[in-house]
Write a protein that holds these residues in place. Structure first.
Motif, mmCIF file in Angstrom:
data_model
loop_
_atom_site.group_PDB
_atom_site.id
_atom_site.type_symbol
_atom_site.label_atom_id
_atom_site.label_comp_id
_atom_site.label_asym_id
_atom_site.label_seq_id
_atom_site.Cartn_x
_atom_site.Cartn_y
_atom_site.Cartn_z
ATOM 1 N N GLY A 132 0.789 -1.226 0.000
ATOM 2 C CA GLY A 132 0.000 0.000 0.000
ATOM 3 C C GLY A 132 0.818 1.271 0.000
ATOM 4 O O GLY A 132 0.267 2.376 -0.146
ATOM 5 N N ILE A 133 2.145 1.143 0.134
ATOM 6 C CA ILE A 133 2.987 2.331 0.249
ATOM 7 C C ILE A 133 2.996 3.206 -1.006
ATOM 8 O O ILE A 133 2.927 4.440 -0.904
ATOM 9 N N PRO A 134 3.075 2.648 -2.216
ATOM 10 C CA PRO A 134 3.117 3.525 -3.400
ATOM 11 C C PRO A 134 1.949 4.503 -3.472
ATOM 12 O O PRO A 134 2.128 5.649 -3.916
ATOM 13 N N SER A 135 0.777 4.100 -3.061
ATOM 14 C CA SER A 135 -0.386 4.985 -3.136
ATOM 15 C C SER A 135 -0.378 6.044 -2.044
ATOM 16 O O SER A 135 -1.179 6.989 -2.096
ATOM 17 N N LEU A 136 0.530 5.919 -1.070
ATOM 18 C CA LEU A 136 0.588 6.865 0.044
ATOM 19 C C LEU A 136 1.692 7.900 -0.116
ATOM 20 O O LEU A 136 1.737 8.878 0.634
ATOM 21 N N LEU A 137 2.585 7.698 -1.092
ATOM 22 C CA LEU A 137 3.737 8.587 -1.248
ATOM 23 C C LEU A 137 3.559 9.563 -2.403
ATOM 24 O O LEU A 137 2.986 9.224 -3.442
ATOM 25 N N THR A 138 4.085 10.768 -2.217
ATOM 26 C CA THR A 138 4.207 11.693 -3.330
ATOM 27 C C THR A 138 5.262 11.153 -4.296
ATOM 28 O O THR A 138 5.962 10.179 -3.988
ATOM 29 N N GLU A 139 5.403 11.790 -5.427
ATOM 30 C CA GLU A 139 6.329 11.277 -6.444
ATOM 31 C C GLU A 139 7.749 11.158 -5.907
ATOM 32 O O GLU A 139 8.480 10.231 -6.260
#
Length: 286
Positions: free
Chosen positions: A235-242
């Motif tokens: 789930g981390i990619p959807s929680l981080l800015t670019e």
């Protein structure tokens, strides 16, 4: 063992009480002398430095010290007896509802500081999953004074402690806490994600003060200690800015397995070490 009744018959000086208490605690603690000094200072209402540098040795030891030693002899952690733990630049309230912050976890803050020092921007929004006492999030907000933060925990009791600590640290205007399950349901994106998840295998041998007093929800994570990483990392990619990063604490033997979970999610990983040169933090980025 020292008993309060003994001091009523023959009052012990602080020097004598420290010596005898350290001898008593040697059977249950690897830091018996430090424990006794912290508990004595607390009983006197002073800091440990003041105890060590002041002229306290011949004064009579307070009865509250003997009660504190009795609790420690029963394996109760010093931090729970004191009601606080120092972490990074902060003094945080801790109770048995939250995991006791440890110096090893400061590796995550050190890693994040070093990373952003090399970048052309500073984190503006910080997420702490499994915030517990709020230690990681509040330490980060103390470093980046213009940042805002969100702390998430499954325990309502932990959220209460985190809010209390945020208030004590003057961070309340910049931080929000909410009950939740890891990153589930969070729509916002963050420049920095911090997380010290449970990572101890279910059948691992544990010190008595940890096993019998600290919350198991914050300690154990399946047969290998990896169950929560398998849930958190995808789930981390959807929680981080670019340009955002995640810093996760890991057990000393988990670097390879956690890095593999990250790779399967499409994230790059770098491992950072604690003061004893053990793998302690995995930095994840796109």
């Amino acid at each position: 063992m020292i008993k309060p009744s003994e001091s009523l018959v023959r009052p012990l000086s602080i020097t004598e009480a420290l010596r005898e208490a350290a001898r008593d605690l040697a059977t249950v603690s690897m830091t018996a002398r430090l424990d006794t000094e912290l508990l004595m200072a607390h009983s006197l209402g002073i800091e440990r430095d003041a105890l060590l540098l002041g002229s306290w040795g011949e004064k009579e030891a307070p009865l509250s010290f003997f009660e504190a030693i009795k609790r420690r002899k029963q394996n109760e952690p010093v931090a729970y007896i004191l009601g606080y733990r120092d972490f990074w630049t902060l003094r945080l309230t801790v109770t048995p509802d939250v995991l006791i912050p440890r110096p090893d976890s400061e590796t995550l803050i050190e890693t994040a500081i070093a990373y952003f020092r090399e970048q052309a921007f500073l984190p503006e929004n910080i997420l702490d999953l499994g915030t517990g006492s709020g230690a990681l999030l509040l330490a980060a907000l103390d470093e980046w004074k213009d940042a805002k933060g969100l702390g998430v925990d499954a325990s309502p009791e932990a959220i209460k402690i985190a809010r209390l600590n945020a208030d004590k640290c003057g961070a309340l205007p910049r931080v929000e806490f909410k009950i939740g399950h890891w990153g589930r349901g969070i729509q916002q994106k963050f420049d920095l994600l911090l997380c010290n998840p449970p990572y101890i295998a279910r059948d691992a041998m544990m010190p008595a003060d940890v096993l019998h007093y600290e919350p198991h929800l914050a300690l154990f994570s399946g047969d290998e200690g990896l169950d929560d990483y398998r849930e958190i990392i995808p789930g981390i990619p959807s929680l981080l800015t670019e340009r955002g990063i995640a810093c996760l604490e890991i057990g000393f033997d988990q670097a390879e397995n956690v890095s593999m979970i990250a790779k399967e999610t499409g994230l790059r990983s770098r491992i950072f070490y604690d003061l004893e040169q053990r793998p302690r933090c995995v930095l994840l980025s796109r």
